[in-house]
Design a protein around this motif. Structure first.
Motif, PDB file in Angstrom:
ATOM      1  N   THR A 153      -1.814  -2.420  -0.571  1.00 48.17           N
ATOM      2  CA  THR A 153      -0.497  -2.925  -0.190  1.00 48.17           C
ATOM      3  C   THR A 153      -0.301  -2.885   1.321  1.00 48.17           C
ATOM      4  OG1 THR A 153       0.395  -2.186  -2.303  1.00 48.17           O
ATOM      5  CG2 THR A 153       1.976  -2.642  -0.547  1.00 48.17           C
ATOM      6  N   ALA A 154      -0.658  -1.769   1.929  1.00 46.83           N
ATOM      7  CA  ALA A 154      -0.476  -1.629   3.378  1.00 46.83           C
ATOM      8  C   ALA A 154      -1.316  -2.642   4.153  1.00 46.83           C
ATOM      9  CB  ALA A 154      -0.826  -0.216   3.809  1.00 46.83           C
ATOM     10  N   LEU A 155      -2.558  -2.824   3.718  1.00 54.82           N
ATOM     11  CA  LEU A 155      -3.435  -3.746   4.451  1.00 54.82           C
ATOM     12  C   LEU A 155      -3.062  -5.214   4.230  1.00 54.82           C
ATOM     13  CD1 LEU A 155      -6.901  -2.003   4.117  1.00 54.82           C
ATOM     14  CD2 LEU A 155      -5.372  -2.061   6.084  1.00 54.82           C
ATOM     15  N   THR A 156      -2.585  -5.557   3.047  1.00 57.18           N
ATOM     16  CA  THR A 156      -2.156  -6.942   2.849  1.00 57.18           C
ATOM     17  C   THR A 156      -0.861  -7.221   3.595  1.00 57.18           C
ATOM     18  OG1 THR A 156      -1.137  -6.337   0.730  1.00 57.18           O
ATOM     19  CG2 THR A 156      -3.341  -7.296   0.657  1.00 57.18           C
ATOM     20  N   TRP A 157       0.011  -6.228   3.694  1.00 55.35           N
ATOM     21  CA  TRP A 157       1.210  -6.397   4.512  1.00 55.35           C
ATOM     22  C   TRP A 157       0.842  -6.530   5.981  1.00 55.35           C
ATOM     23  CZ3 TRP A 157       5.088  -2.292   2.298  1.00 55.35           C
ATOM     24  CH2 TRP A 157       5.617  -2.758   1.095  1.00 55.35           C
ATOM     25  N   ALA A 158      -0.274  -5.903   6.371  1.00 57.99           N
ATOM     26  CA  ALA A 158      -0.728  -5.993   7.762  1.00 57.99           C
ATOM     27  C   ALA A 158      -1.395  -7.331   8.060  1.00 57.99           C
ATOM     28  CB  ALA A 158      -1.688  -4.858   8.077  1.00 57.99           C
ATOM     29  N   GLY A 159      -1.618  -8.140   7.033  1.00 60.66           N
ATOM     30  CA  GLY A 159      -2.142  -9.481   7.246  1.00 60.66           C
ATOM     31  C   GLY A 159      -3.572  -9.699   6.798  1.00 60.66           C
ATOM     32  N   LEU A 160      -4.217  -8.682   6.250  1.00 61.16           N
ATOM     33  CA  LEU A 160      -5.580  -8.873   5.764  1.00 61.16           C
ATOM     34  C   LEU A 160      -5.551  -9.569   4.412  1.00 61.16           C
ATOM     35  CD1 LEU A 160      -7.225  -5.464   6.652  1.00 61.16           C
ATOM     36  CD2 LEU A 160      -7.438  -7.619   7.864  1.00 61.16           C
ATOM     37  N   GLY A 161      -6.452 -10.505   4.229  1.00 59.89           N
ATOM     38  CA  GLY A 161      -6.529 -11.226   2.970  1.00 59.89           C
ATOM     39  C   GLY A 161      -7.652 -10.702   2.103  1.00 59.89           C
ATOM     40  N   ILE A 162      -7.754 -11.267   0.919  1.00 60.38           N
ATOM     41  CA  ILE A 162      -8.765 -10.847  -0.033  1.00 60.38           C
ATOM     42  C   ILE A 162     -10.179 -11.154   0.456  1.00 60.38           C
ATOM     43  CG2 ILE A 162      -8.771 -12.958  -1.386  1.00 60.38           C
ATOM     44  CD1 ILE A 162      -8.894 -11.178  -3.885  1.00 60.38           C
ATOM     45  N   ASP A 163     -10.292 -12.047   1.401  1.00 51.43           N
ATOM     46  CA  ASP A 163     -11.604 -12.406   1.937  1.00 51.43           C
ATOM     47  C   ASP A 163     -12.045 -11.503   3.085  1.00 51.43           C
ATOM     48  OD1 ASP A 163      -9.564 -13.343   3.512  1.00 51.43           O
ATOM     49  OD2 ASP A 163     -10.643 -15.123   4.179  1.00 51.43           O
ATOM     50  N   SER A 164     -11.259 -10.507   3.426  1.00 48.30           N
ATOM     51  CA  SER A 164     -11.577  -9.603   4.536  1.00 48.30           C
ATOM     52  C   SER A 164     -12.465  -8.455   4.052  1.00 48.30           C
ATOM     53  CB  SER A 164     -10.299  -9.030   5.129  1.00 48.30           C
ATOM     54  OG  SER A 164     -10.601  -8.049   6.076  1.00 48.30           O
ATOM     55  N   PRO A 165     -13.616  -8.253   4.670  1.00 49.62           N
ATOM     56  CA  PRO A 165     -14.467  -7.131   4.265  1.00 49.62           C
ATOM     57  C   PRO A 165     -13.850  -5.771   4.601  1.00 49.62           C
ATOM     58  CG  PRO A 165     -15.475  -8.345   6.071  1.00 49.62           C
ATOM     59  CD  PRO A 165     -14.250  -9.088   5.673  1.00 49.62           C
ATOM     60  N   VAL A 166     -12.989  -5.734   5.604  1.00 50.23           N
ATOM     61  CA  VAL A 166     -12.332  -4.472   5.959  1.00 50.23           C
ATOM     62  C   VAL A 166     -11.448  -4.006   4.810  1.00 50.23           C
ATOM     63  CG1 VAL A 166     -10.682  -3.408   7.553  1.00 50.23           C
ATOM     64  CG2 VAL A 166     -12.408  -4.996   8.412  1.00 50.23           C
ATOM     65  N   LEU A 167     -10.750  -4.920   4.190  1.00 47.47           N
ATOM     66  CA  LEU A 167      -9.896  -4.585   3.054  1.00 47.47           C
ATOM     67  C   LEU A 167     -10.717  -3.948   1.944  1.00 47.47           C
ATOM     68  CD1 LEU A 167      -7.057  -4.884   1.643  1.00 47.47           C
ATOM     69  CD2 LEU A 167      -7.954  -6.999   0.716  1.00 47.47           C
ATOM     70  N   TRP A 168     -11.829  -4.552   1.609  1.00 46.54           N
ATOM     71  CA  TRP A 168     -12.666  -4.044   0.526  1.00 46.54           C
ATOM     72  C   TRP A 168     -13.296  -2.706   0.888  1.00 46.54           C
ATOM     73  CZ3 TRP A 168     -11.991  -5.743  -4.100  1.00 46.54           C
ATOM     74  CH2 TRP A 168     -11.492  -7.016  -4.287  1.00 46.54           C
ATOM     75  N   LEU A 169     -13.717  -2.550   2.118  1.00 42.25           N
ATOM     76  CA  LEU A 169     -14.321  -1.293   2.544  1.00 42.25           C
ATOM     77  C   LEU A 169     -13.312  -0.152   2.464  1.00 42.25           C
ATOM     78  CD1 LEU A 169     -16.841   0.045   3.789  1.00 42.25           C
ATOM     79  CD2 LEU A 169     -15.824  -0.417   6.018  1.00 42.25           C
ATOM     80  N   VAL A 170     -12.120  -0.392   2.944  1.00 46.76           N
ATOM     81  CA  VAL A 170     -11.096   0.651   2.921  1.00 46.76           C
ATOM     82  C   VAL A 170     -10.624   0.922   1.502  1.00 46.76           C
ATOM     83  CG1 VAL A 170      -8.781   1.253   3.727  1.00 46.76           C
ATOM     84  CG2 VAL A 170     -10.386   0.180   5.279  1.00 46.76           C
ATOM     85  N   VAL A 171     -10.567  -0.101   0.669  1.00 50.02           N
ATOM     86  CA  VAL A 171     -10.138   0.095  -0.720  1.00 50.02           C
ATOM     87  C   VAL A 171     -11.167   0.893  -1.514  1.00 50.02           C
ATOM     88  CG1 VAL A 171      -9.771  -1.170  -2.891  1.00 50.02           C
ATOM     89  CG2 VAL A 171      -8.523  -1.808  -0.866  1.00 50.02           C
ATOM     90  N   VAL A 172     -12.406   0.892  -1.105  1.00 46.82           N
ATOM     91  CA  VAL A 172     -13.407   1.734  -1.759  1.00 46.82           C
ATOM     92  C   VAL A 172     -13.410   3.143  -1.157  1.00 46.82           C
ATOM     93  CG1 VAL A 172     -15.882   2.042  -2.121  1.00 46.82           C
ATOM     94  CG2 VAL A 172     -14.852  -0.188  -2.486  1.00 46.82           C
ATOM     95  N   LEU A 173     -13.269   3.244   0.152  1.00 46.06           N
ATOM     96  CA  LEU A 173     -13.362   4.550   0.811  1.00 46.06           C
ATOM     97  C   LEU A 173     -12.111   5.416   0.618  1.00 46.06           C
ATOM     98  CD1 LEU A 173     -15.157   3.616   4.138  1.00 46.06           C
ATOM     99  CD2 LEU A 173     -16.125   4.644   2.085  1.00 46.06           C
ATOM    100  N   ALA A 174     -10.942   4.823   0.580  1.00 44.93           N
ATOM    101  CA  ALA A 174      -9.707   5.607   0.429  1.00 44.93           C
ATOM    102  C   ALA A 174      -9.649   6.353  -0.909  1.00 44.93           C
ATOM    103  CB  ALA A 174      -8.486   4.723   0.607  1.00 44.93           C
ATOM    104  N   PRO A 175      -9.948   5.702  -2.043  1.00 47.15           N
ATOM    105  CA  PRO A 175      -9.943   6.470  -3.296  1.00 47.15           C
ATOM    106  C   PRO A 175     -11.047   7.523  -3.346  1.00 47.15           C
ATOM    107  CG  PRO A 175      -9.891   4.134  -3.782  1.00 47.15           C
ATOM    108  CD  PRO A 175     -10.079   4.279  -2.314  1.00 47.15           C
TER     109      PRO A 175
END
Length: 95
Positions: A45-67
């Motif tokens: 939620t925080a990263l999509t509000w920050a403007g990252l889309g589903i195609d961003s590798p940063v989003l996926w990396l953080v979504v795996v590392l945070a949990p």
């Protein structure tokens, strides 16, 4: 609807943490997956509000590392608290 992807990834990471970490019998089977899903949902939620889309590798990396960071720190802490409490109860009862 895309947040479901983050929830699923977080739950899978949490499930892996539940299986890998010791003392499985001392905690509920849903603790780690719920913790992983919750942290992934917050980060997604925080990263999509920050403007990252589903195609961003940063989003996926953080979504795996945070949990992973959440579950691998939270679950041992809760297990350690349970072990300490059980030891205190045994000492109090004289067992």
């Amino acid at each position: 609807m895309q947040i479901l992807l983050g929830l699923i990834v977080g739950a899978v990471v949490g499930l892996a943490a539940h299986v890998v970490l010791p003392h499985r019998q001392l905690r509920g089977a849903a603790l780690a997956p719920f913790a992983g899903a919750a942290s992934a949902a917050i980060v997604w939620t925080a990263l999509t509000w920050a403007g990252l889309g589903i195609d961003s590798p940063v989003l996926w990396l953080v979504v795996v590392l945070a949990p992973a960071a959440t579950t691998f720190s939270l679950v041992p802490a809760i297990t350690r608290a349970r072990l300490n409490r059980d030891a205190a109860d045994r000492a109090e009862l004289g067992i």
